[in-house]
Motif scaffolding. Structure first.
Motif, PDB file in Angstrom:
ATOM      1  N   TRP A  31       0.819  -1.207   0.000  1.00  0.00           N
ATOM      2  CA  TRP A  31       0.000   0.000   0.000  1.00  0.00           C
ATOM      3  C   TRP A  31       0.858   1.264   0.000  1.00  0.00           C
ATOM      4  O   TRP A  31       1.766   1.396   0.798  1.00  0.00           O
ATOM      5  CB  TRP A  31      -0.918   0.000   1.219  1.00  0.00           C
ATOM      6  CG  TRP A  31      -1.849   1.175   1.258  1.00  0.00           C
ATOM      7  CD1 TRP A  31      -1.627   2.374   1.865  1.00  0.00           C
ATOM      8  CD2 TRP A  31      -3.132   1.268   0.657  1.00  0.00           C
ATOM      9  NE1 TRP A  31      -2.701   3.209   1.685  1.00  0.00           N
ATOM     10  CE2 TRP A  31      -3.636   2.555   0.940  1.00  0.00           C
ATOM     11  CE3 TRP A  31      -3.904   0.390  -0.100  1.00  0.00           C
ATOM     12  CZ2 TRP A  31      -4.885   2.967   0.510  1.00  0.00           C
ATOM     13  CZ3 TRP A  31      -5.144   0.825  -0.523  1.00  0.00           C
ATOM     14  CH2 TRP A  31      -5.621   2.094  -0.230  1.00  0.00           C
ATOM     15  N   GLY A  32       0.555   2.185  -0.878  1.00  0.00           N
ATOM     16  CA  GLY A  32       1.152   3.508  -0.866  1.00  0.00           C
ATOM     17  C   GLY A  32       2.094   3.766  -2.027  1.00  0.00           C
ATOM     18  O   GLY A  32       2.530   2.852  -2.715  1.00  0.00           O
ATOM     19  N   PRO A  33       2.407   5.038  -2.234  1.00  0.00           N
ATOM     20  CA  PRO A  33       3.322   5.441  -3.309  1.00  0.00           C
ATOM     21  C   PRO A  33       4.775   5.061  -2.990  1.00  0.00           C
ATOM     22  O   PRO A  33       5.084   4.612  -1.885  1.00  0.00           O
ATOM     23  CB  PRO A  33       3.168   6.966  -3.364  1.00  0.00           C
ATOM     24  CG  PRO A  33       2.023   7.316  -2.498  1.00  0.00           C
ATOM     25  CD  PRO A  33       1.792   6.170  -1.575  1.00  0.00           C
ATOM     26  N   ASP A  34       5.640   5.301  -3.947  1.00  0.00           N
ATOM     27  CA  ASP A  34       7.067   5.003  -3.803  1.00  0.00           C
ATOM     28  C   ASP A  34       7.628   5.621  -2.529  1.00  0.00           C
ATOM     29  O   ASP A  34       7.383   6.801  -2.240  1.00  0.00           O
ATOM     30  CB  ASP A  34       7.864   5.550  -4.995  1.00  0.00           C
ATOM     31  CG  ASP A  34       7.572   4.816  -6.295  1.00  0.00           C
ATOM     32  OD1 ASP A  34       6.889   3.777  -6.266  1.00  0.00           O
ATOM     33  OD2 ASP A  34       8.041   5.294  -7.355  1.00  0.00           O
ATOM     34  N   GLY A  35       8.375   4.817  -1.769  1.00  0.00           N
ATOM     35  CA  GLY A  35       9.063   5.304  -0.588  1.00  0.00           C
ATOM     36  C   GLY A  35       8.233   5.335   0.677  1.00  0.00           C
ATOM     37  O   GLY A  35       8.757   5.611   1.751  1.00  0.00           O
ATOM     38  N   PHE A  36       6.941   5.061   0.596  1.00  0.00           N
ATOM     39  CA  PHE A  36       6.059   5.084   1.761  1.00  0.00           C
ATOM     40  C   PHE A  36       5.964   3.699   2.387  1.00  0.00           C
ATOM     41  O   PHE A  36       6.037   2.690   1.689  1.00  0.00           O
ATOM     42  CB  PHE A  36       4.648   5.546   1.379  1.00  0.00           C
ATOM     43  CG  PHE A  36       4.514   7.027   1.212  1.00  0.00           C
ATOM     44  CD1 PHE A  36       3.892   7.794   2.179  1.00  0.00           C
ATOM     45  CD2 PHE A  36       4.997   7.654   0.071  1.00  0.00           C
ATOM     46  CE1 PHE A  36       3.758   9.164   2.020  1.00  0.00           C
ATOM     47  CE2 PHE A  36       4.881   9.026  -0.098  1.00  0.00           C
ATOM     48  CZ  PHE A  36       4.259   9.778   0.884  1.00  0.00           C
TER      49      PHE A  36
ATOM     50  N   HIS B 242       3.911   6.415   6.422  1.00  0.00           N
ATOM     51  CA  HIS B 242       5.178   7.061   6.749  1.00  0.00           C
ATOM     52  C   HIS B 242       5.842   7.466   5.441  1.00  0.00           C
ATOM     53  O   HIS B 242       6.187   6.606   4.628  1.00  0.00           O
ATOM     54  CB  HIS B 242       6.081   6.110   7.530  1.00  0.00           C
ATOM     55  CG  HIS B 242       5.401   5.485   8.705  1.00  0.00           C
ATOM     56  ND1 HIS B 242       5.164   6.174   9.880  1.00  0.00           N
ATOM     57  CD2 HIS B 242       4.877   4.239   8.877  1.00  0.00           C
ATOM     58  CE1 HIS B 242       4.548   5.364  10.732  1.00  0.00           C
ATOM     59  NE2 HIS B 242       4.355   4.199  10.147  1.00  0.00           N
ATOM     60  N   GLY B 243       5.983   8.772   5.229  1.00  0.00           N
ATOM     61  CA  GLY B 243       6.587   9.278   4.009  1.00  0.00           C
ATOM     62  C   GLY B 243       8.102   9.110   4.005  1.00  0.00           C
ATOM     63  O   GLY B 243       8.716   8.993   5.063  1.00  0.00           O
TER      64      GLY B 243
ATOM     65  N   GLY C 196      10.073  11.268   6.316  1.00  0.00           N
ATOM     66  CA  GLY C 196       9.841  11.143   7.747  1.00  0.00           C
ATOM     67  C   GLY C 196       8.495  11.662   8.211  1.00  0.00           C
ATOM     68  O   GLY C 196       8.147  11.527   9.384  1.00  0.00           O
ATOM     69  N   THR C 197       7.713  12.256   7.322  1.00  0.00           N
ATOM     70  CA  THR C 197       6.394  12.763   7.687  1.00  0.00           C
ATOM     71  C   THR C 197       5.420  11.602   7.858  1.00  0.00           C
ATOM     72  O   THR C 197       5.384  10.694   7.034  1.00  0.00           O
ATOM     73  CB  THR C 197       5.851  13.724   6.598  1.00  0.00           C
ATOM     74  OG1 THR C 197       6.784  14.778   6.415  1.00  0.00           O
ATOM     75  CG2 THR C 197       4.496  14.295   6.988  1.00  0.00           C
ATOM     76  N   ASP C 198       4.644  11.640   8.937  1.00  0.00           N
ATOM     77  CA  ASP C 198       3.601  10.653   9.170  1.00  0.00           C
ATOM     78  C   ASP C 198       2.251  11.242   8.779  1.00  0.00           C
ATOM     79  O   ASP C 198       1.930  12.379   9.144  1.00  0.00           O
ATOM     80  CB  ASP C 198       3.555  10.236  10.642  1.00  0.00           C
ATOM     81  CG  ASP C 198       4.718   9.342  11.034  1.00  0.00           C
ATOM     82  OD1 ASP C 198       5.349   8.738  10.133  1.00  0.00           O
ATOM     83  OD2 ASP C 198       4.987   9.233  12.235  1.00  0.00           O
ATOM     84  N   TYR C 199       1.467  10.462   8.047  1.00  0.00           N
ATOM     85  CA  TYR C 199       0.148  10.873   7.596  1.00  0.00           C
ATOM     86  C   TYR C 199      -0.881   9.953   8.249  1.00  0.00           C
ATOM     87  O   TYR C 199      -0.909   8.749   7.981  1.00  0.00           O
ATOM     88  CB  TYR C 199       0.039  10.776   6.069  1.00  0.00           C
ATOM     89  CG  TYR C 199       1.031  11.659   5.353  1.00  0.00           C
ATOM     90  CD1 TYR C 199       0.715  12.970   5.022  1.00  0.00           C
ATOM     91  CD2 TYR C 199       2.301  11.181   5.018  1.00  0.00           C
ATOM     92  CE1 TYR C 199       1.632  13.788   4.367  1.00  0.00           C
ATOM     93  CE2 TYR C 199       3.225  11.991   4.363  1.00  0.00           C
ATOM     94  CZ  TYR C 199       2.878  13.284   4.045  1.00  0.00           C
ATOM     95  OH  TYR C 199       3.784  14.086   3.406  1.00  0.00           O
TER      96      TYR C 199
END
Length: 178
Positions: free
Chosen positions: A46-51, A71-72, A75-78
């Motif tokens: 699940w999620g885009p590249d690097g997540f 987790h981006g 380092g950003t958490d969504y």
């Protein structure tokens, strides 16, 4: 979600609030559908590249919810919340997706799983509450490319499950409308 006009085509009243992304995946639709129904699968693709994704809770049933953190790569958490509104195995999943259950800016998505010979065509149709929210998702959060990447990850994951090296390495045409 998108309604149908009396002529049988999509209702254009949602066109400026909508994103549609699709991809052919080299596996039976039952397996592709299953990749959405079990958290052990979702956490792998699940999620885009690097997540990456951490699940807090998961209940796959109509009215159930998936609470998770994406987790981006920076380092950003969504904080994310999905409520499943309709589940028709192995054909269709409808959901509402936002930052929380009460998110006033949550959007609706319908995923269809269409058999296409030995492949499955998955179509993600998302409708936002307003054109402005759709445009922000596209411009600020790169929703179209992120959706394409997510479906590419799904295709690669399903290829691993099936041992289908060809499907894993092929570049399947993707389409996005919006």
């Amino acid at each position: 979600m998108t309604t149908t006009s009396s002529g049988g085509g999509p209702d254009r009243t949602t066109a400026d609030r909508e994103i549609v992304i699709s991809r052919a995946i080299g596996a039976p639709r039952e397996l592709v559908f299953e990749a959405f129904t079990q958290v052990r699968h979702l956490s792998r693709w699940w999620g885009p590249d690097g997540f990456t994704t951490t699940t807090r809770s998961f209940e796959f049933r109509a009215g159930g919810a998936w609470s998770f953190v994406m987790h981006g790569p920076d380092g950003t958490d969504y904080q994310e919340w999905i409520t499943w509104t309709e589940i028709v195995p192995p054909e269709r999943i409808a959901l509402v997706h936002g930052e929380s259950r009460e998110d006033p800016n949550a959007f609706e998505s319908v995923l269809t799983f269409e058999p296409a010979g030995e492949e499955t065509r998955i179509v993600m149709r998302t409708v936002f509450p307003s054109k402005e929210l759709r445009d922000e998702a596209v411009d600020k959060y790169h929703a179209i490319e992120g959706g394409r990447q997510t479906l590419r990850h799904l295709a690669a994951y399903v290829a691993e499950l099936t041992g289908n090296e060809t499907a894993r390495n092929e570049t399947t045409p993707r389409e996005a409308e919006g």
